[in-house]
Design a protein around this motif. Structure first.
Motif, PDB file in Angstrom:
ATOM      1  N   UNK A   1     -11.062   2.378 -37.857  1.00 25.28           N
ATOM      2  CA  UNK A   1     -11.789   1.187 -37.462  1.00 25.28           C
ATOM      3  C   UNK A   1     -12.775   0.775 -38.542  1.00 25.28           C
ATOM      4  N   UNK A   2     -13.394   1.729 -39.228  1.00 22.46           N
ATOM      5  CA  UNK A   2     -14.340   1.372 -40.272  1.00 22.46           C
ATOM      6  C   UNK A   2     -13.636   0.724 -41.448  1.00 22.46           C
ATOM      7  N   UNK A   3     -12.375   1.074 -41.676  1.00 23.17           N
ATOM      8  CA  UNK A   3     -11.646   0.495 -42.791  1.00 23.17           C
ATOM      9  C   UNK A   3     -11.214  -0.932 -42.524  1.00 23.17           C
TER      10      UNK A   3
ATOM     11  N   UNK B   1     -14.719  -3.049 -39.931  1.00 21.06           N
ATOM     12  CA  UNK B   1     -16.117  -2.983 -40.297  1.00 21.06           C
ATOM     13  C   UNK B   1     -16.583  -4.381 -40.685  1.00 21.06           C
ATOM     14  N   UNK B   2     -17.611  -4.914 -40.019  1.00 26.00           N
ATOM     15  CA  UNK B   2     -18.060  -6.273 -40.339  1.00 26.00           C
ATOM     16  C   UNK B   2     -18.579  -6.409 -41.754  1.00 26.00           C
ATOM     17  N   UNK B   3     -18.958  -5.292 -42.374  1.00 23.51           N
ATOM     18  CA  UNK B   3     -19.481  -5.336 -43.740  1.00 23.51           C
ATOM     19  C   UNK B   3     -18.369  -5.443 -44.777  1.00 23.51           C
ATOM     20  N   UNK B   4     -17.142  -5.151 -44.398  1.00 27.57           N
ATOM     21  CA  UNK B   4     -16.041  -5.125 -45.355  1.00 27.57           C
ATOM     22  C   UNK B   4     -15.715  -6.531 -45.832  1.00 27.57           C
TER      23      UNK B   4
ATOM     24  N   UNK C   1     -18.844   0.747 -47.859  1.00 27.55           N
ATOM     25  CA  UNK C   1     -18.268   0.075 -46.693  1.00 27.55           C
ATOM     26  C   UNK C   1     -17.753  -1.317 -47.014  1.00 27.55           C
ATOM     27  N   UNK C   2     -18.028  -1.808 -48.213  1.00 26.80           N
ATOM     28  CA  UNK C   2     -17.719  -3.204 -48.527  1.00 26.80           C
ATOM     29  C   UNK C   2     -16.280  -3.423 -48.989  1.00 26.80           C
TER      30      UNK C   2
ATOM     31  N   UNK D   1     -35.944   0.684 -53.612  1.00 25.48           N
ATOM     32  CA  UNK D   1     -35.088   1.865 -53.841  1.00 25.48           C
ATOM     33  C   UNK D   1     -34.402   2.371 -52.575  1.00 25.48           C
ATOM     34  N   UNK D   2     -34.988   2.134 -51.410  1.00 25.92           N
ATOM     35  CA  UNK D   2     -34.340   2.576 -50.166  1.00 25.92           C
ATOM     36  C   UNK D   2     -32.997   1.880 -49.953  1.00 25.92           C
ATOM     37  N   UNK D   3     -32.872   0.684 -50.476  1.00 21.27           N
ATOM     38  CA  UNK D   3     -31.669  -0.106 -50.235  1.00 21.27           C
ATOM     39  C   UNK D   3     -30.435   0.534 -50.862  1.00 21.27           C
ATOM     40  N   UNK D   4     -30.590   1.163 -52.022  1.00 16.33           N
ATOM     41  CA  UNK D   4     -29.439   1.748 -52.715  1.00 16.33           C
ATOM     42  C   UNK D   4     -29.497   3.266 -52.728  1.00 16.33           C
ATOM     43  N   UNK D   5     -30.093   3.850 -51.703  1.00 18.86           N
ATOM     44  CA  UNK D   5     -30.265   5.307 -51.647  1.00 18.86           C
ATOM     45  C   UNK D   5     -28.937   6.044 -51.636  1.00 18.86           C
ATOM     46  N   UNK D   6     -27.875   5.430 -51.127  1.00 18.42           N
ATOM     47  CA  UNK D   6     -26.578   6.100 -51.056  1.00 18.42           C
ATOM     48  C   UNK D   6     -25.789   5.990 -52.357  1.00 18.42           C
TER      49      UNK D   6
END
Length: 280
Positions: A85-87, A90-93, A207-208, A222-227
């Motif tokens: 489902x994430x693939x 995912x609304x971000x994809x 996820x994009x 910096x929190x935005x790109x922590x991953x």
């Protein structure tokens, strides 16, 4: 004499009846080709239906349960999506790229491209947006970062530009409509596309649907790109400094690394040089 006449009369009646109702011939006329084909199809359909019922006695029940499950998935989306489902849901994809080697630049909005504030109006601003948030209309006075128009025009020629903001769609979409009159921005992602981790909003590029080898994120937080810190180009927050030249530096960077095999290598070098310059 009478008996002969009676027998002759009976015989005459039988002959007359036979003439009126001729006996059908035992030899039937051959069927037409079309009727023969229809007959064969009907027989095959009956046989196939019979075999199906024998091999899967619960086939109807299984199909019915399958349809009910599909309806449930669409009506009640899972709060914790599976990998499948994430693939695909995912609304971000993002939609797929025309070329697998196309580079993507994810760029933040507030304090990166623009600075906004609500009433009272500041001394300088470029335009006003009036979104309705929680049933209340709010005025936001927006100041564009110096070099914004040139940045969007230059980068969009070689890259896919995606604005990824933690701002609400009601507000951010109006701002983007104003700054993107020439449709340089390919896609827009908003707060609901972010992930919440430890109370912070994180922009998860994985996820994009974009290859991280060809992706860069520009953000002042910096929190935005922590991953994906290796994909990040930090930028100082913008408020009202009209001498700011951060976007011009980014134009030079992106124009110089369009053919780099892995954008993360270019980011590492660029960030390292910026750090050395600040130390000096």
């Amino acid at each position: 004499m009478v008996s002969r006449i009676g027998r002759r009369s009976s015989t005459t009646k039988l002959i007359s009846k036979a003439r009126r109702c001729p006996r059908k011939s035992p030899v039937k006329s051959p069927p037409s080709p079309s009727s023969l084909v229809s007959f064969i199809r009907r027989r095959l359909a009956r046989l196939f239906s019979h075999w199906t019922r024998i091999s899967t006695p619960d086939g109807a029940r299984i199909r019915r349960e399958g349809f009910e499950l599909l309806k449930k998935l669409h009506a009640e989306p899972d709060a914790s999506p599976t990998i499948h489902r994430s693939l695909f849901q995912d609304p971000c994809r993002l939609p797929p790229l025309a070329s697998t080697r196309m580079r993507t630049v994810f760029v933040d909005l507030d304090e990166t491209l623009v600075h906004s504030q609500s009433d009272p109006p500041p001394e300088r601003f470029d335009f006003v947006v009036r979104p309705v948030i929680d049933g209340q209309r709010i005025n936001f006075y927006v100041l564009k970062r110096p070099g914004l128009d040139k940045f969007l025009e230059a980068v969009s020629k070689r890259y896919e530009v995606v604005v990824f903001t933690a701002g609400l769609k009601e507000y951010a979409s109006l701002v983007l409509d104003e700054i993107d009159r020439n449709s340089a921005i390919s896609h827009r992602l908003y707060r609901n596309d972010c992930r919440e981790m430890d109370g912070k909003l994180v922009k998860d590029l994985s996820r994009t649907g974009r290859n991280l080898r060809y992706a860069v994120i520009v953000d002042d937080n910096p929190n935005a790109y922590a991953l994906q810190p290796e994909n990040a180009v930090p930028i100082g927050p913008f408020t009202d400094n009209l001498e700011d030249d951060e976007l011009q530096r980014l134009v030079e960077f992106f124009e110089g690394c369009g053919e780099v095999e892995d954008m993360r290598d270019a980011v590492k070098q660029f960030v390292g040089e910026r750090c050395d310059t600040l130390v000096l």
